[in-house]
Write a protein that holds these residues in place. Structure first.
Motif, PDB file in Angstrom:
ATOM      1  N   GLY A  27       1.445  10.272  -2.952  1.00 11.74           N
ATOM      2  CA  GLY A  27       0.438  10.454  -1.910  1.00 11.74           C
ATOM      3  C   GLY A  27      -0.923  10.895  -2.413  1.00 11.74           C
ATOM      4  N   THR A  28      -1.075  11.115  -3.735  1.00 12.58           N
ATOM      5  CA  THR A  28      -2.371  11.548  -4.261  1.00 12.58           C
ATOM      6  C   THR A  28      -3.361  10.394  -4.358  1.00 12.58           C
ATOM      7  N   TYR A  29      -2.862   9.158  -4.328  1.00 18.28           N
ATOM      8  CA  TYR A  29      -3.734   7.975  -4.349  1.00 18.28           C
ATOM      9  C   TYR A  29      -3.187   6.966  -3.362  1.00 18.28           C
ATOM     10  N   VAL A  30      -4.005   6.569  -2.389  1.00 20.24           N
ATOM     11  CA  VAL A  30      -3.605   5.571  -1.400  1.00 20.24           C
ATOM     12  C   VAL A  30      -4.684   4.490  -1.378  1.00 20.24           C
ATOM     13  N   PRO A  31      -4.404   3.303  -1.924  1.00 19.77           N
ATOM     14  CA  PRO A  31      -5.421   2.249  -1.959  1.00 19.77           C
ATOM     15  C   PRO A  31      -5.724   1.734  -0.564  1.00 19.77           C
ATOM     16  N   SER A  32      -6.933   1.260  -0.366  1.00 16.89           N
ATOM     17  CA  SER A  32      -7.334   0.726   0.931  1.00 16.89           C
ATOM     18  C   SER A  32      -6.936  -0.741   1.034  1.00 16.89           C
ATOM     19  N   ALA A  33      -6.942  -1.240   2.266  1.00 14.58           N
ATOM     20  CA  ALA A  33      -6.660  -2.664   2.474  1.00 14.58           C
ATOM     21  C   ALA A  33      -7.700  -3.522   1.764  1.00 14.58           C
ATOM     22  N   ILE A  41       0.839  -1.201   0.000  1.00 10.12           N
ATOM     23  CA  ILE A  41       0.000   0.000   0.000  1.00 10.12           C
ATOM     24  C   ILE A  41       0.871   1.247   0.000  1.00 10.12           C
ATOM     25  N   GLN A  42       1.924   1.239   0.834  1.00  7.65           N
ATOM     26  CA  GLN A  42       2.818   2.390   0.910  1.00  7.65           C
ATOM     27  C   GLN A  42       3.586   2.574  -0.388  1.00  7.65           C
ATOM     28  N   ALA A  43       3.987   1.472  -1.014  1.00  9.76           N
ATOM     29  CA  ALA A  43       4.718   1.560  -2.280  1.00  9.76           C
ATOM     30  C   ALA A  43       3.853   2.196  -3.362  1.00  9.76           C
ATOM     31  N   LEU A  44       2.572   1.831  -3.397  1.00 12.77           N
ATOM     32  CA  LEU A  44       1.650   2.445  -4.355  1.00 12.77           C
ATOM     33  C   LEU A  44       1.452   3.922  -4.055  1.00 12.77           C
ATOM     34  N   TYR A 100      -5.844  -6.506  -0.516  1.00 11.57           N
ATOM     35  CA  TYR A 100      -5.778  -7.893  -0.060  1.00 11.57           C
ATOM     36  C   TYR A 100      -6.596  -8.880  -0.907  1.00 11.57           C
ATOM     37  N   PRO A 101      -7.789  -8.518  -1.398  1.00 10.71           N
ATOM     38  CA  PRO A 101      -8.485  -9.467  -2.282  1.00 10.71           C
ATOM     39  C   PRO A 101      -7.684  -9.794  -3.544  1.00 10.71           C
ATOM     40  N   ARG A 102      -6.946  -8.835  -4.066  1.00 13.03           N
ATOM     41  CA  ARG A 102      -6.142  -9.085  -5.266  1.00 13.03           C
ATOM     42  C   ARG A 102      -4.923  -9.944  -4.949  1.00 13.03           C
ATOM     43  N   LEU A 103      -4.368  -9.730  -3.757  1.00 14.42           N
ATOM     44  CA  LEU A 103      -3.270 -10.606  -3.338  1.00 14.42           C
ATOM     45  C   LEU A 103      -3.763 -12.049  -3.166  1.00 14.42           C
ATOM     46  N   ALA A 104      -4.950 -12.196  -2.615  1.00 16.05           N
ATOM     47  CA  ALA A 104      -5.523 -13.533  -2.444  1.00 16.05           C
ATOM     48  C   ALA A 104      -5.736 -14.195  -3.800  1.00 16.05           C
ATOM     49  N   LYS A 105      -6.186 -13.415  -4.779  1.00 12.15           N
ATOM     50  CA  LYS A 105      -6.404 -13.951  -6.126  1.00 12.15           C
ATOM     51  C   LYS A 105      -5.077 -14.369  -6.750  1.00 12.15           C
ATOM     52  N   LEU A 106      -4.048 -13.566  -6.575  1.00 12.54           N
ATOM     53  CA  LEU A 106      -2.722 -13.911  -7.103  1.00 12.54           C
ATOM     54  C   LEU A 106      -2.201 -15.188  -6.453  1.00 12.54           C
ATOM     55  N   GLU A 107      -2.493 -15.367  -5.171  1.00 13.54           N
ATOM     56  CA  GLU A 107      -2.060 -16.585  -4.482  1.00 13.54           C
ATOM     57  C   GLU A 107      -2.805 -17.798  -5.018  1.00 13.54           C
ATOM     58  N   GLU A 108      -4.110 -17.647  -5.243  1.00 11.48           N
ATOM     59  CA  GLU A 108      -4.902 -18.744  -5.796  1.00 11.48           C
ATOM     60  C   GLU A 108      -4.373 -19.176  -7.165  1.00 11.48           C
ATOM     61  N   GLU A 109      -3.909 -18.218  -7.931  1.00 12.85           N
ATOM     62  CA  GLU A 109      -3.406 -18.509  -9.272  1.00 12.85           C
ATOM     63  C   GLU A 109      -1.973 -19.040  -9.250  1.00 12.85           C
TER      64      GLU A 109
END
Length: 206
Positions: free
Chosen positions: A39-45, A30-33, A49-58
């Motif tokens: 600092g103009t865009y900060v994604p939420s958890a 999140i901090q890297a993004l 995390y859902p995208r990380l979970a999808k990457l793990e599933e794949e």
């Protein structure tokens, strides 16, 4: 994910590219993004995390426990996908550059609007002070108006000087990619507090 920042599927690939640089836990991603966007865009958890979970599933990333943190790492399959989609990543980087510029423009517009509002409030407070002086001391109307006009001129000069200097500094920060949303929030809060203090001082005659 905000459609104005990432097109469909692009955040997933960009997360994979960040993990291709080094293993990270969720907050670090999140901090890297946020750093990439100044600092103009900060994604939420809830976005990450859902995208990380999808990457793990794949089978493109793995996760391991490191104390109370979960560290994500790219797999060989993930690196193969990155290699096969190198042109897509180049396109995403170009889109991110445009997004950062657009978000920075929105920040500048917000700051300009806040400064115009502050100047209008100061002028309104000065007019109100002149009206109260007239009602209370009719025999000193002319003198009170002259003082109020002089003070209004001083107030407007101070506002213009503040606006010029702050706008210049904010533009420099935006150009350096270091203008964070917390700075804009602080500016809004500070301007609101200042406006209330100015109006309160005018009404109390202090």
């Amino acid at each position: 994910m905000s459609p104005a920042v990432f097109a469909h599927g692009h955040l997933r690939l960009y997360l994979l590219s960040l993990l291709g640089e080094r293993s990270m836990h969720g907050y670090e991603l999140i901090q890297a993004l946020a750093d990439r966007f100044g600092g103009t865009y900060v994604p939420s958890a809830g976005t990450i995390y859902p995208r990380l979970a999808k990457l793990e599933e794949e089978g493109l990333v793995t996760k391991t426990a490191d104390g109370r943190k979960t560290v994500y790492a790219i797999t060989d399959a993930g690196r193969a996908e990155l290699a096969g989609r190198e042109s897509d990543l180049d396109g995403i980087e170009s889109e991110l550059t445009d997004s950062v510029r657009r978000l920075a423009d929105e920040v500048r517009s917000s700051v300009d609007d806040a400064m115009r509002s502050l100047r209008a409030d100061l002028a309104a407070a000065a007019r109100e002070a002149r009206g109260e002086a007239k009602a209370e001391r009719v025999e000193r109307v002319d003198d009170a108006r002259m003082r109020s006009r002089g003070r209004l001129h001083e107030a407007e000069s101070a506002v213009n000087e503040f606006r010029f200097e702050l706008r210049s500094e904010l533009r420099q920060l935006a150009a350096e990619g270091r203008l964070e949303s917390s700075v804009v929030d602080l500016l809004r809060t500070g301007l609101t507090s200042l406006r209330r203090e100015v109006i309160g001082a005018a009404r109390n005659g202090s």
